[in-house]
Design an enzyme around this catalytic site. Structure first.
Site, PDB file in Angstrom:
ATOM      1  CG  HIS A  55     -36.801  35.082  11.558  1.00  0.00           C
ATOM      2  ND1 HIS A  55     -37.965  35.708  11.155  1.00  0.00           N
ATOM      3  CD2 HIS A  55     -35.838  35.526  10.696  1.00  0.00           C
ATOM      4  CE1 HIS A  55     -37.718  36.461  10.097  1.00  0.00           C
ATOM      5  NE2 HIS A  55     -36.448  36.383   9.811  1.00  0.00           N
ATOM      6  CG  HIS A  57     -32.870  37.482   9.821  1.00  0.00           C
ATOM      7  ND1 HIS A  57     -33.353  36.815   8.716  1.00  0.00           N
ATOM      8  CD2 HIS A  57     -31.680  36.887  10.133  1.00  0.00           C
ATOM      9  CE1 HIS A  57     -32.484  35.861   8.372  1.00  0.00           C
ATOM     10  NE2 HIS A  57     -31.484  35.882   9.213  1.00  0.00           N
ATOM     11  CG  ASP A  59     -35.673  42.399   8.439  1.00  0.00           C
ATOM     12  OD1 ASP A  59     -35.046  41.465   8.963  1.00  0.00           O
ATOM     13  OD2 ASP A  59     -36.375  42.251   7.421  1.00  0.00           O
ATOM     14  CG  HIS A  60     -38.183  39.835  11.119  1.00  0.00           C
ATOM     15  ND1 HIS A  60     -39.395  39.377  10.644  1.00  0.00           N
ATOM     16  CD2 HIS A  60     -37.378  39.966  10.034  1.00  0.00           C
ATOM     17  CE1 HIS A  60     -39.316  39.225   9.330  1.00  0.00           C
ATOM     18  NE2 HIS A  60     -38.104  39.578   8.939  1.00  0.00           N
ATOM     19  CG  HIS A 114     -35.624  32.898   6.597  1.00  0.00           C
ATOM     20  ND1 HIS A 114     -35.081  33.491   5.490  1.00  0.00           N
ATOM     21  CD2 HIS A 114     -35.702  33.885   7.547  1.00  0.00           C
ATOM     22  CE1 HIS A 114     -34.850  34.776   5.736  1.00  0.00           C
ATOM     23  NE2 HIS A 114     -35.208  35.036   6.980  1.00  0.00           N
ATOM     24  CG  ASP A 135     -38.314  37.155   6.586  1.00  0.00           C
ATOM     25  OD1 ASP A 135     -39.358  37.814   6.467  1.00  0.00           O
ATOM     26  OD2 ASP A 135     -37.207  37.670   6.880  1.00  0.00           O
ATOM     27  CG  HIS A 173     -39.842  41.043   3.591  1.00  0.00           C
ATOM     28  ND1 HIS A 173     -39.121  42.207   3.723  1.00  0.00           N
ATOM     29  CD2 HIS A 173     -39.332  40.175   4.498  1.00  0.00           C
ATOM     30  CE1 HIS A 173     -38.189  42.051   4.651  1.00  0.00           C
ATOM     31  NE2 HIS A 173     -38.297  40.821   5.144  1.00  0.00           N
TER      32      HIS A 173
HETATM   33 ZN    ZN Z   1     -35.400  36.927   7.966  1.00  0.00          ZN
END
Ligand code: ZN
Length: 263
Positions: A55, A57, A59-60, A114, A135, A173
């Site tokens: 996805h 975001h 941090d990905h 999410h 996530d 995470h």
């Molecule tokens: Zn995320």
């Protein structure tokens, strides 16, 4: 046969390197940070052959551009339903992928909630069944709702819950102990939760990850997969102070309770 290496990133992210018994090539799942991936590849003496994104975001996806600078010819796979720079192959549930250098197949699951277009990668072989779910499902918890919906997130978790119980859940995470804390608000008398908390304390005390976990354990302890269990329904109704008419409503009460009072 799939071989998985975890690369810790930022304060609590996991980036996954997917390889096979040759341990020569690796596909990288959700490289939020390129530097730690490049260091891990060098340490493992592996060559990157693909990037798999769950996805949008940061941090990905934050490390994609830098990895493409080093490996300009590798394909980047990602969700068809989200706008992400540098995705060469948009995927949805109708498009399984085959990584030829690893000789590995992955099925794609559409798991919105999410985020609106979130996908997961699933691989099964004689050794293990493995789900890379970003996530969406966390060990003993689940992601928050950002641009998706509570209803979609619950449906997506139900979809994951229907996978074989020995599936290994590779989430993105290390939130497990924190999630267990909330789960004990929901099910204070669930003895499987006490056992899991004890096991996780021991892992963390010894600097081990609590991820991946088995789906079977999630089904016994993760409140967001237990929205059909009478004690969980009763607790959610107590919190909402009204009768709840569906598992989806129970889920929404739990998710909002965690967002507003626990986190
Ligand atoms: Zn995320």
């Amino acid at each position: 046969m799939l071989h998985v290496i975890s690369v810790p990133a930022f304060s609590d992210n996991y980036i996954w390197l997917l390889s096979n018994e040759e341990k020569k090539y690796a596909a990288i799942v959700d490289p939020g940070d390129a530097q730690v991936v490049l260091e891990a590849l060098e340490q493992q003496q592996m060559q990157a052959i693909a990037i798999l994104i769950t996805h949008h975001h940061s941090d990905h996806i934050g490390g994609i551009a830098k990895l493409l600078h080093k490996y300009p010819d590798i394909p980047v796979y990602g969700p068809a339903g989200e706008s992400i720079p540098n995705i060469h192959y948009p995927l949805d549930a109708n498009k399984p992928i085959y990584l030829d250098k690893l000789d590995l197949n992955f099925d794609i699951l559409d798991i919105p909630g999410h985020t609106v277009g979130h996908i997961a990668y699933y691989h099964a072989d004689e050794n293990a069944k493995s789900l890379f779910c970003g996530d969406t499902l966390f060990a003993n918890g689940c992601g928050r709702v950002f641009d998706g919906s509570l209803k979609d997130l619950h449906d997506s978790l139900q979809q994951i819950a229907a996978l074989p119980e020995d599936t290994l859940i590779y989430c993105a995470h290390e939130y497990t102990l924190d999630n267990i804390g909330f789960a004990k608000w929901v099910e204070p008398d669930n003895q499987d939760l006490d056992l899991r908390q004890q096991a996780c304390w021991e892992l963390v005390d010894n600097n081990h990850a609590t991820v991946p976990s088995k789906l079977a354990l999630e089904l016994k302890t993760n409140p967001f997969l237990r929205t059909h269990i009478p004690t969980v329904i009763a607790r959610a109704e107590e919190v909402a102070n009204r009768k709840l008419n569906s598992a989806s409503e129970v889920f929404a009460v739990l998710r909002i309770w965690k967002d507003t009072e626990y986190d």
